[in-house]
Scaffold this active site. Structure first.
Site, PDB file in Angstrom:
ATOM      1  CB  ILE A 152      -0.961   0.024   1.211  1.00  0.00           C
ATOM      2  CG1 ILE A 152      -0.189  -0.138   2.532  1.00  0.00           C
ATOM      3  CG2 ILE A 152      -2.024  -1.056   1.080  1.00  0.00           C
ATOM      4  CD1 ILE A 152      -1.075  -0.122   3.762  1.00  0.00           C
ATOM      5  CG  ASP A 153      -0.309   4.482  -2.354  1.00  0.00           C
ATOM      6  OD1 ASP A 153       0.258   3.615  -3.047  1.00  0.00           O
ATOM      7  OD2 ASP A 153      -1.306   5.124  -2.732  1.00  0.00           O
ATOM      8  CE  LYS A 154       6.888   8.890   3.241  1.00  0.00           C
ATOM      9  NZ  LYS A 154       7.847   9.919   2.750  1.00  0.00           N
ATOM     10  CG  HIS A 254      -0.539   7.275  -5.939  1.00  0.00           C
ATOM     11  ND1 HIS A 254       0.397   8.071  -6.547  1.00  0.00           N
ATOM     12  CD2 HIS A 254       0.059   6.779  -4.828  1.00  0.00           C
ATOM     13  CE1 HIS A 254       1.514   8.061  -5.840  1.00  0.00           C
ATOM     14  NE2 HIS A 254       1.333   7.283  -4.791  1.00  0.00           N
ATOM     15  NE  ARG A 257      -3.035   9.701  -1.551  1.00  0.00           N
ATOM     16  CZ  ARG A 257      -2.419   8.678  -1.030  1.00  0.00           C
ATOM     17  NH1 ARG A 257      -2.101   7.649  -1.809  1.00  0.00           N
ATOM     18  NH2 ARG A 257      -2.116   8.628   0.240  1.00  0.00           N
TER      19      ARG A 257
END
Length: 261
Positions: A152-154, A254, A257
């Site tokens: 998963i993203d930072k 992402h 988003r």
């Protein structure tokens, strides 16, 4: 290979990145090892393939295999003479929030702000650095990343499944590939929704002007990105913002988003 190829070759200030190429808008699909043969002087195909195997070639920030097909606008970076930082994994005593563990796998709650695996600009303090400190002999995935099945993203917090055995790695990877495992995300987004539930579909790829961002590509554009599907349900309407639950059919970078934007 198309004759309408726009590319550049630069020597980066970072000694670990010696070449950078950007495939032009007319680039036909071409194996990355053959592509690089056209632009790197005095490099044999065997040397290029060995470098790719060692993780010295990335496309759009991701390590690729020799049979990867270069597409229009791909950002290709090469560091043959020095091993990439990603391959120099160092165990670090970083606390882990483990919510489940057995002999085959472990489920970790990753906090926001932690990078999952080393990459450009993030060579320490990652989840993998912590994992190899807490667990011995984790199996490597296809990208030589110990234990990692998905990511998963930072800036996203959430649960990650980590394989502790080769068998678990194979089974879990197959589940994610077949999309038989489901992932649900809770997000806060700006604005209000006219429809309280629905599906967003739109191919996602690198932004043509900002390679660090992703965007939705329209059907009439030359490079259409990769298919992405997000199902959402509004759980709370807070006026300026909405709380939503998202179920992803795909796992593009992402994705939430980009689709919510």
């Amino acid at each position: 290979m198309s004759k309408d190829i726009e590319h550049d070759s630069i020597e980066s200030l970072d000694k670990h990145e010696h070449y950078q190429f950007t495939a032009g808008s007319g680039q036909d699909p071409l194996r990355v090892d053959k592509y690089l043969m056209n632009f790197i002087e005095n490099a044999t195909r065997s040397k290029i393939q060995q470098g790719i195997k060692e993780g010295a070639v990335t496309v759009n920030g991701e390590v690729v295999k020799s049979n990867y097909k270069v597409k229009p606008h791909d950002d290709i970076r090469v560091s043959f003479d020095h091993p990439p930082h990603e391959s120099l994994l160092v165990a670090e005593d970083i606390p882990l929030n483990i919510v489940y563990e057995d002999d085959h796998l472990v489920v970790v709650n990753k906090p926001a702000g932690m990078v999952v695996h080393p990459g450009h600009g993030n060579y320490s303090g990652t989840l993998i650095n912590a994992l190899i400190h807490h667990f011995e002999n984790l199996p490597n995935n296809s990208s030589n990343r110990p234990g990692l099945v998905h990511r998963i993203d930072k800036d996203t917090s959430g649960l990650l499944v980590v394989a502790k055995t080769e068998e678990a790695m194979a089974y879990l990877s197959a589940q994610f590939a077949a999309k038989t495992s489901e992932r649900e995300y809770i997000a806060i987004v700006w604005g209000n929704f006219q429809e309280k539930s629905g599906t967003v579909e739109g191919n996602i790829g690198r932004h043509p002007k900002n390679r660090l961002q992703n965007t939705v590509w329209l059907d009439d554009e030359a490079y259409k990105g990769k298919p992405a599907v997000t199902h959402y349900t509004v759980t709370e309407d807070l006026g300026y913002v909405s709380v939503i639950s998202c179920r992803l059919e795909t796992g593009r970078t992402h994705q939430i988003r980009v689709h919510m934007k």
